[in-house]
Scaffold this motif. Structure first.
Motif, short mmCIF file in Angstrom:
data_model
loop_
_atom_site.label_atom_id
_atom_site.label_comp_id
_atom_site.label_asym_id
_atom_site.label_seq_id
_atom_site.Cartn_x
_atom_site.Cartn_y
_atom_site.Cartn_z
N TYR A 1 -6.60 12.06 -8.68
CA TYR A 1 -5.42 11.48 -9.30
C TYR A 1 -4.96 10.26 -8.53
N GLY A 2 -4.06 9.49 -9.13
CA GLY A 2 -3.61 8.27 -8.49
C GLY A 2 -2.74 8.51 -7.28
N SER A 3 -2.49 7.45 -6.53
CA SER A 3 -1.61 7.53 -5.36
C SER A 3 -0.67 6.33 -5.33
N GLN A 4 -0.30 5.87 -6.53
CA GLN A 4 0.61 4.73 -6.66
C GLN A 4 1.73 5.09 -7.61
N ASN A 5 2.98 4.67 -7.28
CA ASN A 5 4.10 5.04 -8.13
C ASN A 5 4.43 3.95 -9.15
N TYR A 6 5.42 4.25 -9.97
CA TYR A 6 5.83 3.36 -11.07
C TYR A 6 6.25 1.98 -10.59
N LEU A 7 6.86 1.90 -9.41
CA LEU A 7 7.35 0.63 -8.88
C LEU A 7 6.29 -0.14 -8.12
N GLY A 8 5.06 0.40 -8.06
CA GLY A 8 3.98 -0.30 -7.37
C GLY A 8 3.80 0.14 -5.93
N GLY A 9 4.69 1.01 -5.41
CA GLY A 9 4.51 1.53 -4.06
C GLY A 9 3.33 2.48 -4.03
N ALA A 10 2.62 2.52 -2.91
CA ALA A 10 1.40 3.32 -2.85
C ALA A 10 1.29 4.01 -1.50
N ILE A 11 0.53 5.09 -1.49
CA ILE A 11 0.17 5.79 -0.27
C ILE A 11 -1.36 5.85 -0.21
N PRO A 12 -1.95 6.04 0.97
CA PRO A 12 -3.41 6.13 1.03
C PRO A 12 -3.93 7.28 0.17
N ALA A 13 -5.06 7.05 -0.47
CA ALA A 13 -5.65 8.11 -1.30
C ALA A 13 -6.20 9.25 -0.44
N GLY A 14 -6.43 8.99 0.84
CA GLY A 14 -6.94 10.01 1.75
C GLY A 14 -7.17 9.40 3.11
N ILE A 15 -7.48 10.24 4.07
CA ILE A 15 -7.77 9.79 5.43
C ILE A 15 -9.20 10.22 5.78
N PHE A 16 -10.01 9.25 6.17
CA PHE A 16 -11.42 9.50 6.43
C PHE A 16 -11.73 9.38 7.92
N GLU A 17 -12.70 10.18 8.36
CA GLU A 17 -13.22 10.09 9.71
C GLU A 17 -14.73 10.27 9.65
N VAL A 18 -15.47 9.40 10.31
CA VAL A 18 -16.93 9.48 10.31
C VAL A 18 -17.39 9.90 11.71
N LEU A 19 -18.20 10.97 11.78
CA LEU A 19 -18.71 11.48 13.05
C LEU A 19 -20.23 11.50 13.02
N LEU A 20 -20.83 11.10 14.11
CA LEU A 20 -22.28 11.15 14.27
C LEU A 20 -22.61 12.26 15.27
N ARG A 21 -23.36 13.26 14.83
CA ARG A 21 -23.69 14.40 15.68
C ARG A 21 -25.21 14.47 15.90
N ASP A 22 -25.58 15.07 17.01
CA ASP A 22 -27.00 15.30 17.23
C ASP A 22 -27.41 16.62 16.60
#
Length: 228
Positions: A1-22
């Protein structure tokens, strides 16, 4: 679903983290937490609005039709922002409305007093400077994508004063669908960021014409030709 309001204000759609493991699962490298860009609502389809009366200060009936792009979950909402200056009648005869999906009546409520499925909130236009009214209607059951909606509001008061200048910009309707999250959290419609679909103000209001004078009368002191 969206993450922007009627007045154009927005929040991040999510928070990502990338990890490299052995191969043993030990972290070798990792990224900082990164906000995903906002997700904007899909567009409503075939949006149209008609009015039964376009005179100044007249009580009119509005019919609003559209097709949704994404499904609405049970308990989701429909947000209808009336154009600037239009008022929902509450006394002495409260406005009534009917919301239909296809041929089935989903909701029919009187807009007055202690509301169960519908609320009216004060809002503003996207500039934040002009007053308007937003109706919040709860959709009690899951509505699948591409469903056709018809909302009839009986009892909307046109603004006072007609506009005869065709070049004058007309105010717009804003129609959004939303998840139940904002309603359950008590978030006002204008701040709700979990919008699903929106018309993005694509439909303008009808042009309000001057009202009709009742029994106008002109009297002449003499009806004889040539006399003052």
């Amino acid at each position: 679903y969206g993450s922007q309001n009627y007045l154009g204000g927005a929040i991040p759609a999510g928070i990502f983290e990338v990890l490299l493991r052995d191969s043993a699962g030990i972290i070798i490298e990792g990224s900082n937490l990164t906000n995903a860009p906002p997700v904007v609502p899909q567009r409503l389809k075939t949006v149209a609005v008609s009015s039964s009366d376009d005179r100044s200060s007249a009580t009119t009936n509005l019919t609003i039709g559209f097709k949704i792009s994404n499904p609405i979950p049970a308990g989701g909402e429909l947000h209808v922002y009336l154009p600037d200056g239009f008022v929902v009648v509450q006394t002495p005869d409260p406005a009534t409305f009917t919301l239909k999906v296809g041929n089935a009546t989903v909701l029919a409520t009187i807009l007055a007093g202690d509301l169960i499925d519908t609320t009216r909130e004060d809002a503003s236009d996207p500039t934040g400077g002009i007053f308007r009214v937003v109706l919040r209607l709860v959709v009690p059951a899951l509505v699948p994508e591409d469903s056709v909606f018809s909302l009839v509001i009986n009892g909307v008061l046109n603004p006072v004063g007609g506009s005869s200048v065709a070049s004058t910009p007309l105010p717009r309707y804003y129609i959004n669908t939303a998840t139940p999250a904002c309603r359950l959290a008590g978030t006002p419609a204008v701040q709700c960021t979990t919008l699903i679909d929106s018309d993005y103000g694509a439909v303008v209001s009808h042009r309000v014409k001057p009202g009709t004078l009742i029994t106008p009368l002109v009297e002449l002191s003499t009806a004889s030709a040539g006399n003052n």
